[in-house]
Design an enzyme around this catalytic site. Structure first.
Site, PDB file in Angstrom:
ATOM      1  N   SER A 408      26.461  23.774  22.691  1.00 29.74           N
ATOM      2  CA  SER A 408      27.155  22.962  23.688  1.00 29.74           C
ATOM      3  C   SER A 408      26.192  22.186  24.569  1.00 29.74           C
ATOM      4  O   SER A 408      26.611  21.314  25.325  1.00 29.74           O
ATOM      5  CB  SER A 408      28.037  23.854  24.575  1.00 29.74           C
ATOM      6  OG  SER A 408      27.249  24.848  25.216  1.00 29.74           O
ATOM      7  N   HIS A 429      30.413  20.432  18.004  1.00 35.93           N
ATOM      8  CA  HIS A 429      30.676  21.203  19.216  1.00 35.93           C
ATOM      9  C   HIS A 429      32.178  21.367  19.399  1.00 35.93           C
ATOM     10  O   HIS A 429      32.874  20.482  19.900  1.00 35.93           O
ATOM     11  CB  HIS A 429      30.052  20.503  20.434  1.00 35.93           C
ATOM     12  CG  HIS A 429      30.349  21.194  21.727  1.00 35.93           C
ATOM     13  ND1 HIS A 429      30.467  20.526  22.924  1.00 35.93           N
ATOM     14  CD2 HIS A 429      30.555  22.504  22.004  1.00 35.93           C
ATOM     15  CE1 HIS A 429      30.741  21.383  23.885  1.00 35.93           C
ATOM     16  NE2 HIS A 429      30.798  22.591  23.346  1.00 35.93           N
ATOM     17  N   GLU A 441      33.139  17.467  19.621  1.00 33.93           N
ATOM     18  CA  GLU A 441      32.070  16.497  19.810  1.00 33.93           C
ATOM     19  C   GLU A 441      31.184  16.540  18.569  1.00 33.93           C
ATOM     20  O   GLU A 441      30.617  17.583  18.234  1.00 33.93           O
ATOM     21  CB  GLU A 441      31.226  16.843  21.047  1.00 33.93           C
ATOM     22  CG  GLU A 441      31.858  16.446  22.359  1.00 33.93           C
ATOM     23  CD  GLU A 441      30.936  16.706  23.546  1.00 33.93           C
ATOM     24  OE1 GLU A 441      30.902  15.879  24.459  1.00 33.93           O
ATOM     25  OE2 GLU A 441      30.253  17.757  23.563  1.00 33.93           O
ATOM     26  N   ASN A 479      29.873  18.458  28.574  1.00 33.77           N
ATOM     27  CA  ASN A 479      29.230  19.453  29.416  1.00 33.77           C
ATOM     28  C   ASN A 479      28.215  18.855  30.374  1.00 33.77           C
ATOM     29  O   ASN A 479      27.986  19.388  31.462  1.00 33.77           O
ATOM     30  CB  ASN A 479      28.584  20.535  28.555  1.00 33.77           C
ATOM     31  CG  ASN A 479      29.602  21.551  28.075  1.00 33.77           C
ATOM     32  OD1 ASN A 479      30.695  21.653  28.628  1.00 33.77           O
ATOM     33  ND2 ASN A 479      29.265  22.295  27.045  1.00 33.77           N
TER      34      ASN A 479
END
Length: 693
Positions: A408, A429, A441, A479
């Site tokens: 991540s 991800h 992602e 993130n």
């Protein structure tokens, strides 16, 4: 000579009007006019006894053209005029449905006298998903056709139904096996002389006040902030109380209100942004993809098990590898429990559960991954651990196998460098819980091949997920932005807000969780480990903010029944006296005199933190489009769809206003944000320029 938008042919006494507007025959400019002209000609021709409306290619009519909804009213195709032409027809019109008859397409069918369908056709009115409602008589005709309760269910969910169910409801007059057009022509010949012509507009709809009241109560719980669902209920009720013409006038008024609403504009933005996200630089329709028949997953923890379920649900066999027998059994038990829970709720049959579990092969032997076409690593978020795993995978995976990391935050290029095949390595991800969340992602490394990217995009679609390609940086897109958001949330608390006030501001905005609730759910120790790792790499002092102190007291979130909140019973958090004392101590230590922060300031500071970081991400090229970021935040973080995503929301507020607030907060604005605001432009303008699309 090019093919006309509506082809006119004759089969005996039946005139066939076939729409040719590929790929899905939407009612874009020119189609309504051509249909109306064809109907008028058929009615004026004495040799024509009946008319069949059909769709060329793979579908009937998949709806109105959503691209036209932002045009001035005079430039929008006049779909209601088609219904008027159908109502005026003195010869029977049979709609022949195959593929999809959605939105305006189903409204055309409802305005026809008869409907026949291929057994696998799908029918629906999905306008509510774009913040709209049927605007060409659909609310009035559907209610008269199927009754109040079913009309509400169909229009408020926006989900299509199959032709067999539609036939059972009376929406379809006949199912036709085999050649649909031949069957439709034969049906038209049989009904050519029947009079009076059956018109749904002439039917009466029985009132159902209980169904209306139940729908309103449900909307009060789940559809706050949305206009169109409430309008739909109003219009269904009107269909039982008002003459058809009066109901359609009200429907048109409500349609225009909904179309111009901020909610519909936001939903339409997301609709197009999601489709644009599939367009990736260097990847085209001609780019080959690799066959993925079997997937390997390394790690049977929460993420690994969820990723495995995503593939099992899509019919893809999975080999699940763990190094420890106990961990493997715990992972399998969780997967079984999730499927059994779905079966208890009626979402899966016992046979479906058995089939999915039957596609899962648990193993402690790494060599079992040798035949996998794709191997996804889902182990602890530590660079050295991941590099070691990829070194081993490189040695055992077959040539052409794709190697993916579920990291991540970590550098996908560094992970890829641990292999001899960096062109076959990328990030996938998934978001937790991976078997539920729609976002993936797709992290493009420096050497990831176009073929591997194309395969990943195709695969996420196969899984029923939304894949968005992003570049490599710390935290990628989602993130990286959320880390800035959480930092700002901590600053708000340090300045004087209580955690529940910060979370409450996000609830009021429409998010399902605030930053502190989100941290408690995910596990505060995860973010703690990331912050410690970053500081170590940078040679910086050990992090010591509020969340760090909370974790160091053993409070890791819901899993320890104590995080930012206490969890005395289940997942419902309550304010914690221990955390309040930690906050007081932190403020005193840093010489902060707490002040009262209003909800507006809290909301702006949290949202504009996201916007400012997103603008940097765009300028760096980590994301190709502002729309990609909005899609990531919608599907990965629960950003309310009717707000359209952080950057669309910023556009609505006006980037000049956003920039002024950012400067008032004392922040350094992102250069791209400054440029766009100073030029009077928007993030949507940035996307339209196509600089990185």
């Amino acid at each position: 000579m090019s093919q006309p938008l509506v082809e006119r042919t004759s089969q005996g006494g039946v005139r066939v009007l076939t729409v040719h507007n590929p790929p899905v025959n939407v009612l874009s400019p020119g189609v309504p006019e051509a249909l109306i002209a064809g109907l008028r000609e058929a009615n004026a021709d004495p040799s024509v006894r009946a008319v069949v409306l059909a769709g060329g290619g793979r579908t009937f009519i998949a709806g109105a053209d959503a691209r036209t909804f932002d045009l001035p009213a005079e430039k929008i195709p006049d779909v209601p005029a088609i219904m008027a032409a159908l109502e005026a027809s003195h010869k029977p019109v049979v709609a022949a449905l195959h593929g999809t008859a959605l939105g305006g397409g189903l409204e055309v069918a409802l305005a026809s006298h008869y409907r026949v369908a291929a057994p696998d056709a799908l029918l629906g009115l999905p306008e509510v998903k774009l913040g709209l409602l049927p605007g060409a008589g659909g609310t009035q005709r559907l209610t008269r056709a199927v009754g109040v309760k079913r009309a509400l269910e169909l229009m408020l969910s926006g989900e299509p139904i199959g032709a067999r169910e539609a036939a059972a409801l009376g929406l379809v007059d006949e199912l036709i096996e085999g050649d649909l057009l031949a069957g439709a022509v034969a049906f038209a010949e049989r009904v050519a002389d029947r009079r009076p012509l059956p018109r749904l507009s002439a039917r009466r709809a029985a009132p159902d006040p209980e169904a209306v009241a139940a729908a309103r109560a449900e909307l009060d719980r789940r559809a706050q902030g949305l206009l169109s669902p409430h309008f739909i209920v109003e219009l269904v009720e009107a269909a039982t109380e008002r003459p058809f013409e009066e109901g359609t006038r009200l429907e048109r008024e409500r349609f225009l209100q909904a179309r111009s609403s901020p909610q519909s504009r936001a939903l339409r933005h997301l609709f197009f942004a999601e489709r644009a996200a599939a367009k990736v630089a260097g990847v085209g329709k001609e780019t080959p993809t690799r066959e993925v028949r079997r997937v390997g997953v390394v790690g049977a923890g929460t993420m690994g098990g969820g990723i495995a379920m995503s593939f099992l649900n899509a019919g893809v066999p999975v080999t699940l590898l763990e190094a420890d027998a106990g961990a493997l059994e715990r992972g399998l038990a969780t997967v079984r429990a999730n499927y059994e829970a779905s079966a208890r709720k009626g979402r899966l049959s016992g046979e479906e559960v058995a089939a999915r579990l039957g596609r899962l092969t648990p193993t402690l032997e790494p060599s079992a991954l040798a035949e996998a076409d794709l191997i996804i690593e889902a182990v602890f978020e530590d660079m050295e651990v991941k590099k070691e795993v990829f070194g081993r995978l490189d040695a055992l995976a077959k040539p052409g196998a794709i190697l993916a990391t579920n990291t991540s935050t970590l550098d996908v290029n560094e992970i890829a460098a641990a292999t001899s095949r960096p062109e076959d390595v990328l990030g996938l991800h998934f978001f937790s819980p991976a078997n539920v969340m729609k976002l993936v992602e797709i992290v493009r490394g420096e050497r990831t091949s176009a073929e591997v990217l194309a395969t990943a995009l195709k695969l996420t679609k196969r899984l029923g997920k939304v894949g968005v390609v992003v570049g490599v940086c710390d935290g990628f897109v989602g993130n990286r932005m959320i880390h800035a958001y959480v930092r700002e949330a901590q600053r708000l608390v340090e300045e004087g807000a209580a955690p529940h006030e910060v979370d409450g501001a996000m609830h009021a905005f429409g998010l399902p969780m605030g930053p502190f609730e989100m941290g408690d759910l995910a596990g505060l120790d995860i973010g703690y480990a990331i912050r410690q790792h970053r500081a170590k790499l940078a040679g910086a002092p050990k992090p010591d903010d509020l969340l760090d102190r909370i974790v160091e007291r053993g409070r890791k979130g819901q899993k320890t029944k104590a995080g930012v909140y206490d969890y005395p019973e289940g997942r419902k958090g309550v304010p914690s006296a221990e955390v309040a004392a930690l906050i007081d101590a932190l403020r005193a230590e840093r010489g902060v005199t707490p002040r009262t922060l209003g909800q507006e300031e809290i909301t702006k500071r949290l949202l504009y933190t996201l916007v400012n970081e997103a603008a940097r991400i765009l300028e760096e090229g980590v994301a190709a489009r502002a729309g990609d970021i909005d899609v990531i935040y919608r599907y990965g973080y629960g950003f309310p769809a009717y707000r359209g995503g952080p950057l669309h929301h910023a556009d609505v507020q006006g980037l000049g206003n956003v920039l002024a607030d950012i400067r008032r907060f004392g922040w350094t604005p992102a250069p791209l944000l400054v440029r766009l605001a100073d030029a009077g432009e928007t993030f949507a303008d940035f996307d339209r320029e196509g600089a990185r699309a």
